[in-house]
Scaffold this motif. Structure first.
Motif, PDB file in Angstrom:
ATOM      1  N   UNK A  33       0.809  -1.220   0.000  1.00 51.09           N
ATOM      2  CA  UNK A  33       0.000   0.000   0.000  1.00 51.09           C
ATOM      3  C   UNK A  33       0.846   1.276   0.000  1.00 51.09           C
ATOM      4  N   UNK A  34       2.083   1.183   0.424  1.00 50.81           N
ATOM      5  CA  UNK A  34       2.928   2.364   0.626  1.00 50.81           C
ATOM      6  C   UNK A  34       3.103   3.208  -0.628  1.00 50.81           C
ATOM      7  N   UNK A  35       3.124   2.601  -1.794  1.00 45.01           N
ATOM      8  CA  UNK A  35       3.340   3.354  -3.026  1.00 45.01           C
ATOM      9  C   UNK A  35       2.199   4.334  -3.311  1.00 45.01           C
ATOM     10  N   UNK A  40       1.870   6.690   4.748  1.00 43.63           N
ATOM     11  CA  UNK A  40       2.701   5.577   5.224  1.00 43.63           C
ATOM     12  C   UNK A  40       4.136   6.063   5.287  1.00 43.63           C
ATOM     13  N   UNK A  41       4.662   6.130   6.513  1.00 44.67           N
ATOM     14  CA  UNK A  41       5.999   6.679   6.715  1.00 44.67           C
ATOM     15  C   UNK A  41       7.074   5.601   6.767  1.00 44.67           C
ATOM     16  N   UNK A  42       6.669   4.334   6.881  1.00 42.44           N
ATOM     17  CA  UNK A  42       7.620   3.221   6.902  1.00 42.44           C
ATOM     18  C   UNK A  42       6.864   1.932   6.613  1.00 42.44           C
ATOM     19  N   UNK A  43       7.620   0.923   6.178  1.00 42.02           N
ATOM     20  CA  UNK A  43       7.058  -0.402   5.948  1.00 42.02           C
ATOM     21  C   UNK A  43       7.810  -1.387   6.828  1.00 42.02           C
ATOM     22  N   UNK A  44       7.081  -2.100   7.677  1.00 45.25           N
ATOM     23  CA  UNK A  44       7.663  -3.173   8.485  1.00 45.25           C
ATOM     24  C   UNK A  44       7.415  -4.466   7.715  1.00 45.25           C
ATOM     25  N   UNK A  45       8.490  -5.169   7.388  1.00 42.98           N
ATOM     26  CA  UNK A  45       8.368  -6.343   6.529  1.00 42.98           C
ATOM     27  C   UNK A  45       9.319  -7.448   6.961  1.00 42.98           C
ATOM     28  N   UNK A  47      10.842  -9.211   4.686  1.00 42.41           N
ATOM     29  CA  UNK A  47      11.598  -9.412   3.465  1.00 42.41           C
ATOM     30  C   UNK A  47      12.314  -8.110   3.117  1.00 42.41           C
ATOM     31  N   UNK A  48      13.154  -8.141   2.108  1.00 45.72           N
ATOM     32  CA  UNK A  48      13.784  -6.914   1.608  1.00 45.72           C
ATOM     33  C   UNK A  48      12.991  -6.502   0.376  1.00 45.72           C
ATOM     34  N   UNK A  49      12.459  -5.294   0.395  1.00 46.74           N
ATOM     35  CA  UNK A  49      11.620  -4.805  -0.694  1.00 46.74           C
ATOM     36  C   UNK A  49      12.395  -3.817  -1.551  1.00 46.74           C
ATOM     37  N   UNK A  50      12.095  -3.792  -2.822  1.00 50.59           N
ATOM     38  CA  UNK A  50      12.723  -2.845  -3.737  1.00 50.59           C
ATOM     39  C   UNK A  50      11.832  -1.607  -3.843  1.00 50.59           C
ATOM     40  N   UNK A  51      11.806  -0.839  -2.751  1.00 49.54           N
ATOM     41  CA  UNK A  51      10.985   0.371  -2.683  1.00 49.54           C
ATOM     42  C   UNK A  51      11.797   1.482  -2.026  1.00 49.54           C
ATOM     43  N   UNK A  52      11.457   2.738  -2.333  1.00 48.28           N
ATOM     44  CA  UNK A  52      12.122   3.839  -1.621  1.00 48.28           C
ATOM     45  C   UNK A  52      11.534   3.975  -0.223  1.00 48.28           C
TER      46      UNK A  52
END
Length: 76
Positions: A33-35, A40-45, A47-52
């Motif tokens: 949803x972050x895109x 959304x100020x951060x993504x807790x995941x 995995x390693x995501x290819x996002x800024x």
């Protein structure tokens, strides 16, 4: 009057226009949803995501708590 809390944790309410941390597990196959959500100020995941932007390790709660504490200090 009682003072307002510094932090209120809410699950759900994705459409609410407040600062958020998205919890994202790619293995569940749901879209990130972050895109599309500037709140959304951060993504807790897990995995390693290819996002800024800020990514937090979902399996390290202390790092998430540290991020939240730093954010609260900036807001004061």
């Amino acid at each position: 009057l009682q003072p307002l809390p510094d932090l209120l944790l809410i699950e759900g309410n994705k459409a609410l226009a407040v600062p958020k941390i998205e919890v994202h597990r790619p293995s569940l196959g749901r879209p990130l949803l972050a895109a599309d959500d500037p709140c959304i100020m951060a993504v807790a995941t897990d995995s390693v995501l290819d996002i800024p932007g800020v990514q937090l390790d979902l399996n390290t709660p202390s790092a998430i708590a540290r991020f939240i504490r730093q954010w609260i200090k900036k807001e004061d």
